[in-house]
Design an enzyme around this catalytic site. Structure first.
Site, mmCIF file in Angstrom:
data_model
loop_
_atom_site.group_PDB
_atom_site.id
_atom_site.type_symbol
_atom_site.label_atom_id
_atom_site.label_comp_id
_atom_site.label_asym_id
_atom_site.label_seq_id
_atom_site.Cartn_x
_atom_site.Cartn_y
_atom_site.Cartn_z
ATOM 1 N N ASN A 46 0.815 -0.994 0.381
ATOM 2 C CA ASN A 46 0.216 0.030 0.777
ATOM 3 C C ASN A 46 1.012 1.377 0.246
ATOM 4 O O ASN A 46 2.084 1.551 1.031
ATOM 5 C CB ASN A 46 -0.991 -0.533 0.930
ATOM 6 C CG ASN A 46 -0.282 -0.049 2.219
ATOM 7 O OD1 ASN A 46 0.641 -0.849 3.030
ATOM 8 N ND2 ASN A 46 -0.792 0.556 3.739
ATOM 9 N N GLU A 87 0.259 5.247 0.527
ATOM 10 C CA GLU A 87 -0.564 6.188 1.287
ATOM 11 C C GLU A 87 -0.320 7.695 0.513
ATOM 12 O O GLU A 87 1.113 7.763 0.201
ATOM 13 C CB GLU A 87 -0.402 6.727 3.025
ATOM 14 C CG GLU A 87 -1.595 5.358 3.607
ATOM 15 C CD GLU A 87 -0.892 5.075 5.047
ATOM 16 O OE1 GLU A 87 -1.528 4.325 5.593
ATOM 17 O OE2 GLU A 87 -0.463 6.727 5.398
ATOM 18 N N SER A 88 -1.013 8.731 0.611
ATOM 19 C CA SER A 88 -1.291 10.434 0.262
ATOM 20 C C SER A 88 -1.778 10.910 1.525
ATOM 21 O O SER A 88 -2.362 10.791 1.764
ATOM 22 C CB SER A 88 -1.832 10.830 -1.179
ATOM 23 O OG SER A 88 -1.798 11.189 -1.463
ATOM 24 N N ALA A 89 -1.209 12.142 1.036
ATOM 25 C CA ALA A 89 -1.131 12.763 2.038
ATOM 26 C C ALA A 89 -2.261 13.672 2.391
ATOM 27 O O ALA A 89 -3.468 13.582 2.804
ATOM 28 C CB ALA A 89 -0.469 13.933 2.194
ATOM 29 N N TYR A 122 -5.535 11.424 0.955
ATOM 30 C CA TYR A 122 -6.176 10.213 0.710
ATOM 31 C C TYR A 122 -6.159 9.479 -0.304
ATOM 32 O O TYR A 122 -6.632 8.444 -0.379
ATOM 33 C CB TYR A 122 -6.955 10.529 1.933
ATOM 34 C CG TYR A 122 -6.529 10.541 3.959
ATOM 35 C CD1 TYR A 122 -5.763 9.782 4.008
ATOM 36 C CD2 TYR A 122 -6.754 11.692 3.825
ATOM 37 C CE1 TYR A 122 -4.948 10.161 5.113
ATOM 38 C CE2 TYR A 122 -6.817 11.832 5.421
ATOM 39 C CZ TYR A 122 -5.583 10.828 5.428
ATOM 40 O OH TYR A 122 -5.297 11.879 7.358
ATOM 41 N N CYS A 182 -4.101 0.582 -2.077
ATOM 42 C CA CYS A 182 -3.913 -0.310 -0.905
ATOM 43 C C CYS A 182 -2.923 -1.798 -2.147
ATOM 44 O O CYS A 182 -2.930 -1.554 -3.711
ATOM 45 C CB CYS A 182 -5.000 -1.278 -1.208
ATOM 46 S SG CYS A 182 -6.264 -0.297 -0.966
ATOM 47 N N GLU A 241 -3.136 -4.756 -2.728
ATOM 48 C CA GLU A 241 -3.421 -5.924 -3.995
ATOM 49 C C GLU A 241 -3.857 -5.146 -5.535
ATOM 50 O O GLU A 241 -3.870 -5.374 -6.098
ATOM 51 C CB GLU A 241 -4.909 -6.135 -3.459
ATOM 52 C CG GLU A 241 -5.069 -6.910 -2.750
ATOM 53 C CD GLU A 241 -5.576 -6.055 -1.326
ATOM 54 O OE1 GLU A 241 -4.866 -4.549 -1.276
ATOM 55 O OE2 GLU A 241 -6.388 -5.766 -0.247
#
Length: 132
Positions: free
Chosen positions: A42, A44-46, A48, A53, A55
């Site tokens: 995964n 992430e980004s600030a 969101y 993910c 997968e």
């Protein structure tokens, strides 16, 4: 390929996760019917919503390399309890077939196996877009 080996590959991918906000690492390993494995974590980004993910990262890597016949996907999130794919990931997995095996694991000894049909019953797929 044995489930345990695929799970170990997902655990290795988990360690590459970029999770500065949630701290929740997830790794996935996709096995194609041709025997090729693609891993993902995964990211992430600030803001969101661009977060992806594990997968979907693994599936995107497989598809971008020309592999669409997915056989199995192993998913490892928490090492304390089973981490199941989110709804968006379930739909993405379903895009490539209803009988894809899903392995959710804590480790190579503690895991459960499902099909995407079991995790996303009565799903919408490519065949639903066909003209009548």
């Amino acid at each position: 390929m044995e489930a345990e080996k695929l799970i170990e590959m997902a655990i290795e991918a988990r360690e590459k996760a970029y999770v500065p906000y949630s701290g929740f690492k997830v790794g996935a390993a996709v096995l194609t019917k041709e025997g090729k494995v693609f891993t993902g974590c995964n990211i992430e980004s600030a803001s969101y919503s661009p977060t992806i993910c594990a997968e979907r990262t693994a599936i995107a890597k497989a598809v971008s390399e020309g592999y669409r016949d997915i056989d199995t996907i192993a998913i490892v999130g928490s090492l304390e309890k089973l981490s199941y794919p989110c709804g968006v990931c379930r739909q993405m997995i379903r895009e490539f077939g209803e009988d894809i095996k899903i392995i959710v694991a804590k480790n190579a000894e503690e895991y459960k196996e499902y099909t995407i049909r079991e995790l996303l019953p009565e799903s919408f797929g490519p065949e639903d877009l066909e003209n009548e």
